[in-house]
Design a protein around this motif. Structure first.
Motif, PDB file in Angstrom:
ATOM      1  N   GLN A 104      50.078  48.482  28.251  1.00  0.00           N
ATOM      2  CA  GLN A 104      49.984  48.656  29.697  1.00  0.00           C
ATOM      3  C   GLN A 104      51.318  48.374  30.368  1.00  0.00           C
ATOM      4  OE1 GLN A 104      46.818  46.028  30.868  1.00  0.00           O
ATOM      5  NE2 GLN A 104      45.227  47.213  29.838  1.00  0.00           N
ATOM      6  N   LEU A 105      52.007  47.302  29.942  1.00  0.00           N
ATOM      7  CA  LEU A 105      53.305  46.963  30.517  1.00  0.00           C
ATOM      8  C   LEU A 105      54.339  48.045  30.223  1.00  0.00           C
ATOM      9  CD1 LEU A 105      53.473  43.145  29.738  1.00  0.00           C
ATOM     10  CD2 LEU A 105      53.444  44.190  32.002  1.00  0.00           C
ATOM     11  N   THR A 106      54.294  48.598  29.020  1.00  0.00           N
ATOM     12  CA  THR A 106      55.229  49.674  28.674  1.00  0.00           C
ATOM     13  C   THR A 106      55.019  50.882  29.570  1.00  0.00           C
ATOM     14  OG1 THR A 106      55.381  48.964  26.354  1.00  0.00           O
ATOM     15  CG2 THR A 106      55.931  51.264  26.839  1.00  0.00           C
ATOM     16  N   ALA A 107      53.772  51.293  29.738  1.00  0.00           N
ATOM     17  CA  ALA A 107      53.480  52.453  30.578  1.00  0.00           C
ATOM     18  C   ALA A 107      53.884  52.198  32.027  1.00  0.00           C
ATOM     19  CB  ALA A 107      51.996  52.794  30.487  1.00  0.00           C
ATOM     20  N   THR A 108      53.594  51.001  32.519  1.00  0.00           N
ATOM     21  CA  THR A 108      53.923  50.681  33.913  1.00  0.00           C
ATOM     22  C   THR A 108      55.422  50.636  34.136  1.00  0.00           C
ATOM     23  OG1 THR A 108      51.867  49.423  34.143  1.00  0.00           O
ATOM     24  CG2 THR A 108      53.604  48.975  35.734  1.00  0.00           C
ATOM     25  N   ALA A 109      56.156  50.005  33.218  1.00  0.00           N
ATOM     26  CA  ALA A 109      57.607  49.895  33.368  1.00  0.00           C
ATOM     27  C   ALA A 109      58.271  51.265  33.303  1.00  0.00           C
ATOM     28  CB  ALA A 109      58.173  48.975  32.288  1.00  0.00           C
ATOM     29  N   PRO A 112      59.885  43.884  32.107  1.00  0.00           N
ATOM     30  CA  PRO A 112      58.447  43.604  32.175  1.00  0.00           C
ATOM     31  C   PRO A 112      58.129  42.325  31.406  1.00  0.00           C
ATOM     32  CG  PRO A 112      58.893  45.446  30.710  1.00  0.00           C
ATOM     33  CD  PRO A 112      60.177  45.147  31.415  1.00  0.00           C
ATOM     34  N   SER A 127      45.797  39.545  33.271  1.00  0.00           N
ATOM     35  CA  SER A 127      45.322  40.912  33.172  1.00  0.00           C
ATOM     36  C   SER A 127      44.365  41.198  34.318  1.00  0.00           C
ATOM     37  CB  SER A 127      44.607  41.116  31.830  1.00  0.00           C
ATOM     38  OG  SER A 127      43.831  42.294  31.826  1.00  0.00           O
ATOM     39  N   ALA A 129      56.861  54.135  34.025  1.00  0.00           N
ATOM     40  CA  ALA A 129      56.491  54.862  35.246  1.00  0.00           C
ATOM     41  C   ALA A 129      57.381  54.445  36.409  1.00  0.00           C
ATOM     42  CB  ALA A 129      55.026  54.623  35.573  1.00  0.00           C
ATOM     43  N   ALA A 130      57.665  53.137  36.507  1.00  0.00           N
ATOM     44  CA  ALA A 130      58.538  52.661  37.577  1.00  0.00           C
ATOM     45  C   ALA A 130      59.952  53.211  37.425  1.00  0.00           C
ATOM     46  CB  ALA A 130      58.565  51.137  37.582  1.00  0.00           C
TER      47      ALA A 130
END
Length: 320
Positions: free
Chosen positions: A212-217, A279, A155, A219-220
């Motif tokens: 956080q991983l869900t939001a980042t993935a 992710p 993290s 967004a990508a």
């Protein structure tokens, strides 16, 4: 001025934490001391070394050049102390030893407990103490000497890769799969693209690595997930998905535990692998630098690594 051999390393540890954390109150929280006790130890260290270690900086204090000379050697001092303790443990190998482990919930059930069951027959004299924790408590437990092994998820809130206080043992890259109700229109697919999920309602945690991983993935993939439900327990997230209230991304370490604990419900949800690079949570064990060679800790770390290997060679819940 005191000689180097007379240095109180407990006070040097306080100075090092002040350098890392910036304020006396933050050091007090990390080391479970009062701010007054922190100030007293720093004053005593300055008196013992015969040099000024702190100077005013507005409403705070900052380290002097002399303090930085002292800290330049601190990490080596602490690592060497851990090696001394490891050597003493090696001399007493076979005697009863205690290992204190802190880990997040799914790591306890998926990694730690199976590893400890494996150890029980081979090392009956090994006494184990477990504490469930999230970031940053795992690291602070190591710094304070309260825990011996911390199992954490990588993290931005964690220590830098070159942090000389810790030795890192990688354990597992834990991919996330899509969890959805069994009657979902996409449930028949064996793999799903995140772009297929743009219009879905989502269930995520309130905070933490997976949200956080869900939001980042997402967004990508070009969209923000439409999160309608948030929960902090995986059993609750599982129940919300099972009830048809949304979909979620769930780590395989968690889904394996869920299917084992609630097999009567697994027919009501399905897991589907994400296309491409899913992710992942990167899970590692941390120990204080120099202590990793202590026989009792090395035995537990080896057992954890063996369980992580068994997980890597397994599979997520079978497709319906």
């Amino acid at each position: 001025m005191t000689s180097p051999s007379d240095l109180d390393l407990r006070k040097v540890r306080v100075l090092r934490e002040l350098d890392r954390r910036g304020t006396v109150s933050a050091v007090a929280d990390a080391l479970h001391l009062t701010p007054s006790a922190v100030s007293q130890q720093l004053t005593a260290l300055s008196r013992e070394t015969g040099v000024r270690l702190l100077e005013p900086a507005g409403r705070r204090v900052r380290l002097t050049g002399a303090a930085r000379v002292l800290l330049r050697h601190a990490d080596q001092l602490f690592a060497q102390l851990e090696r001394v303790q490891a050597d003493l443990a090696a001399y007493q190998e076979g005697a009863t030893a205690e290992v204190r482990i802190t880990a997040f919930g799914s790591a306890i059930t998926g990694l730690v407990l199976p590893a400890l069951r494996d150890l029980r027959g081979r090392r009956p004299g090994l006494s184990l103490v477990l504490r469930e924790s999230e970031l940053p408590e795992g690291y602070t437990g190591l710094v304070a000497g309260e825990m011996d092994i911390a199992i954490v998820i990588a993290s931005p809130d964690g220590p830098a890769g070159d942090d000389a206080r810790f030795a890192r043992v990688p354990l597992l890259s834990d991919p996330l799969d899509v969890m959805m109700p069994a009657d979902h229109p996409l449930a028949a697919a064996r793999e799903i693209s995140l772009t297929d999920l743009v219009e879905e309602t989502w269930v995520t945690g309130s905070v933490g690595a997976c949200s956080q991983l869900t939001a980042t993935a997402c967004a990508a993939a070009g969209f923000a997930p439409r999160v309608r439900h948030r929960a902090d327990e995986w059993t609750t997230i599982f129940g919300l998905v099972e009830a048809g209230l949304g979909i979620s991304l769930i780590p395989r370490l968690v889904s394996a535990n869920m299917s084992a604990m609630t097999p009567q419900h697994t027919n009501n949800v399905v897991l589907r692998v994400l296309e491409g690079q899913a992710p992942q949570r990167h899970i590692a064990a941390y120990v204080r630098n120099g202590s990793e060679s202590a026989p009792h800790l090395a035995t537990v770390l080896d057992a954890l690594a063996a369980q992580a290997t068994r997980i890597r060679t397994g599979r997520p819940m079978a497709a319906a």
